[in-house]
Design a protein around this motif. Sequence first.
Motif, PDB file in Angstrom:
ATOM      1  N   ALA A 234       0.845  -1.191   0.000  1.00 21.86           N
ATOM      2  CA  ALA A 234       0.000   0.000   0.000  1.00 21.86           C
ATOM      3  C   ALA A 234       0.879   1.239   0.000  1.00 21.86           C
ATOM      4  O   ALA A 234       2.002   1.221   0.525  1.00 21.86           O
ATOM      5  CB  ALA A 234      -0.933   0.027   1.203  1.00 21.86           C
ATOM      6  N   VAL A 235       0.369   2.283  -0.627  1.00 23.34           N
ATOM      7  CA  VAL A 235       1.008   3.589  -0.558  1.00 23.34           C
ATOM      8  C   VAL A 235       0.290   4.383   0.521  1.00 23.34           C
ATOM      9  O   VAL A 235      -0.936   4.517   0.496  1.00 23.34           O
ATOM     10  CB  VAL A 235       0.905   4.327  -1.913  1.00 23.34           C
ATOM     11  CG1 VAL A 235       1.540   5.709  -1.813  1.00 23.34           C
ATOM     12  CG2 VAL A 235       1.583   3.515  -2.999  1.00 23.34           C
ATOM     13  N   VAL A 236       1.074   4.894   1.469  1.00 26.01           N
ATOM     14  CA  VAL A 236       0.495   5.567   2.627  1.00 26.01           C
ATOM     15  C   VAL A 236       1.132   6.945   2.784  1.00 26.01           C
ATOM     16  O   VAL A 236       2.360   7.081   2.738  1.00 26.01           O
ATOM     17  CB  VAL A 236       0.721   4.741   3.921  1.00 26.01           C
ATOM     18  CG1 VAL A 236      -0.010   5.381   5.095  1.00 26.01           C
ATOM     19  CG2 VAL A 236       0.256   3.297   3.726  1.00 26.01           C
ATOM     20  N   THR A 237       0.299   7.964   2.950  1.00 28.56           N
ATOM     21  CA  THR A 237       0.791   9.302   3.273  1.00 28.56           C
ATOM     22  C   THR A 237       0.547   9.563   4.759  1.00 28.56           C
ATOM     23  O   THR A 237       0.007   8.706   5.473  1.00 28.56           O
ATOM     24  CB  THR A 237       0.064  10.374   2.441  1.00 28.56           C
ATOM     25  OG1 THR A 237      -1.300  10.454   2.873  1.00 28.56           O
ATOM     26  CG2 THR A 237       0.127  10.043   0.956  1.00 28.56           C
ATOM     27  N   ALA A 238       0.908  10.750   5.210  1.00 31.68           N
ATOM     28  CA  ALA A 238       0.680  11.094   6.612  1.00 31.68           C
ATOM     29  C   ALA A 238      -0.805  11.166   6.939  1.00 31.68           C
ATOM     30  O   ALA A 238      -1.188  11.155   8.113  1.00 31.68           O
ATOM     31  CB  ALA A 238       1.353  12.426   6.936  1.00 31.68           C
TER      32      ALA A 238
END
Length: 286
Positions: A40-44
Amino acid sequence: MSTIDVLGAAQRLQQQDQPCALVSVLRVQAPASARPGDKAVVTADGIVHGWIGGGCAQPAVLRTVKRALADGVARVIRIAPSEEGQLRELDDVLEFGMACHSGGTLELFVDPMLPRARLTIVGDSPLAAALAGLAPRVGLPVTEVAQGADAARFPDAERVIASDLAPDVAAGSFVVVATQGRRDVQGLRAALGLGARQVFFVASARKAAVLKASLIESGLDAKAVEAIVAPAGQAIGAQTPEEIALSVLAEVVAARRGTVAAPVATKPAIAALPELAPINGSCCGG
Protein backbone atom coordinates in the motif's frame (compact mmCIF):
# COMPACT_ATOMS: atom_id res chain seq x y z
CA MET A 1 -4.97 -5.02 -6.52
CA SER A 2 -1.77 -5.45 -8.48
CA THR A 3 1.71 -4.42 -7.44
CA ILE A 4 2.01 -2.40 -10.65
CA ASP A 5 -1.03 -0.32 -9.66
CA VAL A 6 0.40 0.39 -6.21
CA LEU A 7 3.82 1.32 -7.57
CA GLY A 8 2.15 3.53 -10.14
CA ALA A 9 0.35 5.41 -7.36
CA ALA A 10 3.66 5.86 -5.53
CA GLN A 11 5.29 7.18 -8.69
CA ARG A 12 2.52 9.73 -9.20
CA LEU A 13 2.99 11.06 -5.68
CA GLN A 14 6.74 11.26 -6.25
CA GLN A 15 6.19 13.27 -9.42
CA GLN A 16 4.03 15.66 -7.39
CA ASP A 17 6.77 15.93 -4.72
CA GLN A 18 4.35 14.57 -2.12
CA PRO A 19 5.99 12.47 0.61
CA CYS A 20 4.65 8.97 1.10
CA ALA A 21 5.71 5.51 2.21
CA LEU A 22 5.53 2.18 0.43
CA VAL A 23 4.35 -0.37 3.02
CA SER A 24 4.81 -4.07 2.23
CA VAL A 25 3.57 -7.12 4.12
CA LEU A 26 6.54 -9.37 4.96
CA ARG A 27 5.00 -12.12 7.09
CA VAL A 28 1.53 -13.10 8.22
CA GLN A 29 0.36 -15.36 11.02
CA ALA A 30 -3.25 -16.35 10.50
CA PRO A 31 -5.92 -15.30 10.96
CA ALA A 32 -5.26 -12.11 8.99
CA SER A 33 -6.77 -10.54 5.91
CA ALA A 34 -3.45 -9.54 4.35
CA ARG A 35 -0.98 -11.80 2.54
CA PRO A 36 2.80 -11.65 2.18
CA GLY A 37 3.62 -9.32 -0.70
CA ASP A 38 0.55 -7.10 -0.29
CA LYS A 39 1.46 -3.43 -0.61
CA ALA A 40 0.00 0.00 0.00
CA VAL A 41 1.01 3.59 -0.56
CA VAL A 42 0.49 5.57 2.63
CA THR A 43 0.79 9.30 3.27
CA ALA A 44 0.68 11.09 6.61
CA ASP A 45 -3.10 11.29 6.12
CA GLY A 46 -3.67 7.57 5.53
CA ILE A 47 -3.70 4.84 2.87
CA VAL A 48 -3.89 6.24 -0.65
CA HIS A 49 -3.79 3.01 -2.63
CA GLY A 50 -3.39 -0.69 -1.87
CA TRP A 51 -4.13 -3.16 0.90
CA ILE A 52 -2.10 -4.22 3.94
CA GLY A 53 -4.72 -5.51 6.33
CA GLY A 54 -7.83 -4.48 8.21
CA GLY A 55 -8.62 -1.65 10.56
CA CYS A 56 -6.55 -3.00 13.44
CA ALA A 57 -3.32 -2.61 11.49
CA GLN A 58 -3.90 0.86 10.14
CA PRO A 59 -3.33 3.00 13.29
CA ALA A 60 0.08 1.38 13.87
CA VAL A 61 1.01 1.74 10.20
CA LEU A 62 -0.01 5.39 10.08
CA ARG A 63 1.90 6.18 13.27
CA THR A 64 5.02 4.54 11.85
CA VAL A 65 4.66 6.22 8.46
CA LYS A 66 4.54 9.64 10.11
CA ARG A 67 7.78 8.89 11.95
CA ALA A 68 9.44 7.56 8.81
CA LEU A 69 8.46 10.62 6.78
CA ALA A 70 9.83 12.86 9.52
CA ASP A 71 13.29 11.25 9.71
CA GLY A 72 13.58 9.37 6.40
CA VAL A 73 14.39 6.06 8.12
CA ALA A 74 12.81 2.77 6.96
CA ARG A 75 11.36 0.49 9.63
CA VAL A 76 10.08 -3.03 10.16
CA ILE A 77 7.02 -3.26 12.39
CA ARG A 78 5.14 -6.18 13.86
CA ILE A 79 1.49 -5.94 14.83
CA ALA A 80 0.63 -8.70 17.29
CA PRO A 81 -2.21 -9.56 19.70
CA SER A 82 -1.89 -8.06 23.16
CA GLU A 83 -4.10 -7.55 26.18
CA GLU A 84 -2.94 -3.95 26.32
CA GLY A 85 -1.91 -1.73 23.44
CA GLN A 86 1.83 -1.11 23.76
CA LEU A 87 4.92 -0.42 21.69
CA ARG A 88 8.13 -2.38 22.18
CA GLU A 89 11.46 -2.13 20.37
CA LEU A 90 12.80 -5.62 19.68
CA ASP A 91 16.20 -5.37 17.98
CA ASP A 92 15.38 -3.71 14.64
CA VAL A 93 11.64 -4.36 14.85
CA LEU A 94 8.95 -2.14 16.37
CA GLU A 95 6.21 -4.31 17.86
CA PHE A 96 2.74 -2.89 18.35
CA GLY A 97 0.42 -4.74 20.69
CA MET A 98 -3.17 -4.57 19.44
CA ALA A 99 -6.25 -5.87 21.23
CA CYS A 100 -7.98 -7.02 18.03
CA HIS A 101 -10.51 -9.83 17.87
CA SER A 102 -8.86 -11.48 14.86
CA GLY A 103 -5.74 -12.48 16.81
CA GLY A 104 -3.50 -12.53 13.75
CA THR A 105 0.03 -11.13 13.46
CA LEU A 106 1.43 -8.94 10.69
CA GLU A 107 5.02 -7.96 9.97
CA LEU A 108 5.46 -5.04 7.59
CA PHE A 109 8.24 -3.00 6.01
CA VAL A 110 7.71 0.78 5.93
CA ASP A 111 9.87 2.45 3.29
CA PRO A 112 9.64 6.28 3.18
CA MET A 113 9.67 7.91 -0.27
CA LEU A 114 10.59 11.55 0.24
CA PRO A 115 10.60 14.28 -2.41
CA ARG A 116 13.93 14.89 -4.10
CA ALA A 117 16.12 17.35 -2.28
CA ARG A 118 16.37 20.55 -4.30
CA LEU A 119 18.53 23.64 -4.22
CA THR A 120 17.18 27.14 -4.81
CA ILE A 121 19.86 29.74 -5.46
CA VAL A 122 18.93 33.38 -4.93
CA GLY A 123 21.18 35.89 -6.66
CA ASP A 124 22.89 36.53 -9.97
CA SER A 125 26.59 36.40 -9.12
CA PRO A 126 29.67 34.38 -10.13
CA LEU A 127 29.14 32.29 -7.01
CA ALA A 128 25.49 31.64 -7.96
CA ALA A 129 26.58 30.49 -11.41
CA ALA A 130 29.24 28.21 -9.92
CA LEU A 131 26.73 26.69 -7.49
CA ALA A 132 24.20 26.13 -10.27
CA GLY A 133 26.81 24.21 -12.25
CA LEU A 134 28.03 22.05 -9.36
CA ALA A 135 24.85 21.19 -7.42
CA PRO A 136 23.22 18.92 -10.08
CA ARG A 137 26.35 16.76 -10.01
CA VAL A 138 25.59 15.78 -6.41
CA GLY A 139 21.92 15.14 -7.10
CA LEU A 140 20.46 18.56 -6.29
CA PRO A 141 18.27 19.98 -9.08
CA VAL A 142 18.63 23.76 -9.15
CA THR A 143 16.15 26.60 -9.36
CA GLU A 144 17.82 29.96 -9.97
CA VAL A 145 16.03 33.05 -8.68
CA ALA A 146 17.25 36.57 -9.43
CA GLN A 147 15.83 39.83 -10.66
CA GLY A 148 16.43 39.91 -14.40
CA ALA A 149 18.30 36.58 -14.42
CA ASP A 150 19.54 35.42 -17.83
CA ALA A 151 18.88 31.71 -18.36
CA ALA A 152 21.99 31.51 -20.58
CA ARG A 153 24.16 32.13 -17.49
CA PHE A 154 22.67 29.09 -15.75
CA PRO A 155 22.58 26.28 -18.34
CA ASP A 156 22.55 23.54 -15.68
CA ALA A 157 19.59 24.96 -13.74
CA GLU A 158 16.28 23.14 -14.00
CA ARG A 159 14.42 26.45 -13.76
CA VAL A 160 15.45 30.10 -13.98
CA ILE A 161 13.06 32.66 -12.48
CA ALA A 162 13.88 36.23 -13.45
CA SER A 163 12.36 37.82 -10.35
CA ASP A 164 13.04 37.67 -6.62
CA LEU A 165 9.65 39.15 -5.74
CA ALA A 166 7.45 36.32 -4.43
CA PRO A 167 9.02 33.70 -6.75
CA ASP A 168 6.91 30.66 -7.57
CA VAL A 169 9.09 27.96 -6.02
CA ALA A 170 7.88 24.76 -4.35
CA ALA A 171 8.45 24.66 -0.59
CA GLY A 172 10.96 22.34 1.03
CA SER A 173 14.16 23.07 -0.88
CA PHE A 174 17.50 24.16 0.52
CA VAL A 175 18.08 27.82 -0.29
CA VAL A 176 21.41 29.58 -0.75
CA VAL A 177 21.38 33.38 -0.94
CA ALA A 178 24.37 34.25 -3.13
CA THR A 179 23.49 37.85 -3.95
CA GLN A 180 27.00 39.17 -3.22
CA GLY A 181 25.92 42.76 -2.64
CA ARG A 182 23.15 43.01 -5.20
CA ARG A 183 19.65 42.99 -3.71
CA ASP A 184 20.80 41.30 -0.51
CA VAL A 185 17.75 42.28 1.51
CA GLN A 186 15.36 41.38 -1.28
CA GLY A 187 17.14 38.07 -1.71
CA LEU A 188 16.92 37.25 1.99
CA ARG A 189 13.25 38.21 2.08
CA ALA A 190 12.60 36.00 -0.93
CA ALA A 191 14.45 33.11 0.71
CA LEU A 192 12.47 33.43 3.94
CA GLY A 193 9.22 33.31 1.97
CA LEU A 194 9.99 30.04 0.22
CA GLY A 195 9.24 27.61 3.05
CA ALA A 196 12.82 26.32 2.83
CA ARG A 197 14.22 23.36 4.71
CA GLN A 198 17.17 25.61 5.52
CA VAL A 199 18.47 28.97 4.33
CA PHE A 200 22.18 29.71 3.84
CA PHE A 201 23.59 33.21 3.27
CA VAL A 202 27.04 33.72 1.77
CA ALA A 203 28.39 36.85 3.45
CA SER A 204 30.77 37.93 6.17
CA ALA A 205 29.66 37.43 9.77
CA ARG A 206 29.49 41.20 10.28
CA LYS A 207 27.34 41.83 7.20
CA ALA A 208 25.06 38.89 8.03
CA ALA A 209 24.51 40.20 11.56
CA VAL A 210 23.63 43.69 10.29
CA LEU A 211 21.18 42.40 7.69
CA LYS A 212 19.57 39.93 10.09
CA ALA A 213 19.00 42.74 12.60
CA SER A 214 17.49 44.87 9.83
CA LEU A 215 15.12 42.09 8.79
CA ILE A 216 13.95 41.54 12.37
CA GLU A 217 13.43 45.28 12.88
CA SER A 218 11.31 45.34 9.71
CA GLY A 219 8.91 42.86 11.32
CA LEU A 220 10.02 39.49 9.94
CA ASP A 221 9.85 36.48 12.25
CA ALA A 222 12.92 36.64 14.48
CA LYS A 223 13.19 32.87 14.86
CA ALA A 224 13.20 32.34 11.09
CA VAL A 225 15.77 35.09 10.56
CA GLU A 226 18.09 33.78 13.27
CA ALA A 227 17.91 30.30 11.71
CA ILE A 228 19.63 31.57 8.55
CA VAL A 229 23.07 29.91 8.35
CA ALA A 230 25.60 32.69 7.88
CA PRO A 231 28.40 32.85 7.00
CA ALA A 232 27.63 29.83 4.83
CA GLY A 233 30.30 27.35 3.78
CA GLN A 234 32.79 24.94 5.30
CA ALA A 235 36.15 26.47 6.24
CA ILE A 236 38.42 25.02 3.55
CA GLY A 237 40.35 28.14 2.65
CA ALA A 238 38.24 28.66 -0.48
CA GLN A 239 38.97 31.73 -2.60
CA THR A 240 37.57 31.38 -6.12
CA PRO A 241 33.82 31.27 -6.87
CA GLU A 242 34.13 27.57 -7.71
CA GLU A 243 35.95 26.79 -4.46
CA ILE A 244 33.46 28.78 -2.41
CA ALA A 245 30.61 27.02 -4.21
CA LEU A 246 32.18 23.71 -3.20
CA SER A 247 32.44 24.79 0.44
CA VAL A 248 28.83 25.99 0.53
CA LEU A 249 27.57 22.87 -1.20
CA ALA A 250 29.43 20.72 1.35
CA GLU A 251 27.44 22.43 4.09
CA VAL A 252 24.19 21.91 2.20
CA VAL A 253 24.98 18.21 1.73
CA ALA A 254 25.74 17.88 5.46
CA ALA A 255 22.34 19.39 6.25
CA ARG A 256 20.67 17.14 3.69
CA ARG A 257 22.19 14.03 5.24
CA GLY A 258 21.57 15.18 8.81
CA THR A 259 25.25 15.40 9.70
CA VAL A 260 27.52 18.18 10.85
CA ALA A 261 31.06 18.24 9.53
CA ALA A 262 33.81 18.63 12.10
CA PRO A 263 35.33 22.13 12.12
CA VAL A 264 38.68 22.49 10.39
CA ALA A 265 40.60 24.40 13.04
CA THR A 266 43.79 24.73 11.06
CA LYS A 267 42.14 26.12 7.92
CA PRO A 268 41.68 29.83 7.29
CA ALA A 269 38.19 31.20 6.92
CA ILE A 270 36.61 31.26 3.50
CA ALA A 271 37.72 34.27 1.55
CA ALA A 272 34.83 36.56 0.66
CA LEU A 273 34.28 37.21 -3.00
CA PRO A 274 34.51 40.83 -4.07
CA GLU A 275 30.98 42.13 -3.98
CA LEU A 276 29.32 43.30 -7.14
CA ALA A 277 28.78 47.00 -7.68
CA PRO A 278 25.84 48.39 -5.67
CA ILE A 279 22.67 49.25 -7.52
CA ASN A 280 20.98 52.63 -6.99
CA GLY A 281 23.55 53.62 -4.43
CA SER A 282 22.61 50.94 -1.90
CA CYS A 283 24.25 47.65 -1.00
CA CYS A 284 20.78 46.15 -0.92
CA GLY A 285 19.84 47.09 -4.43
CA GLY A 286 17.59 49.99 -3.65
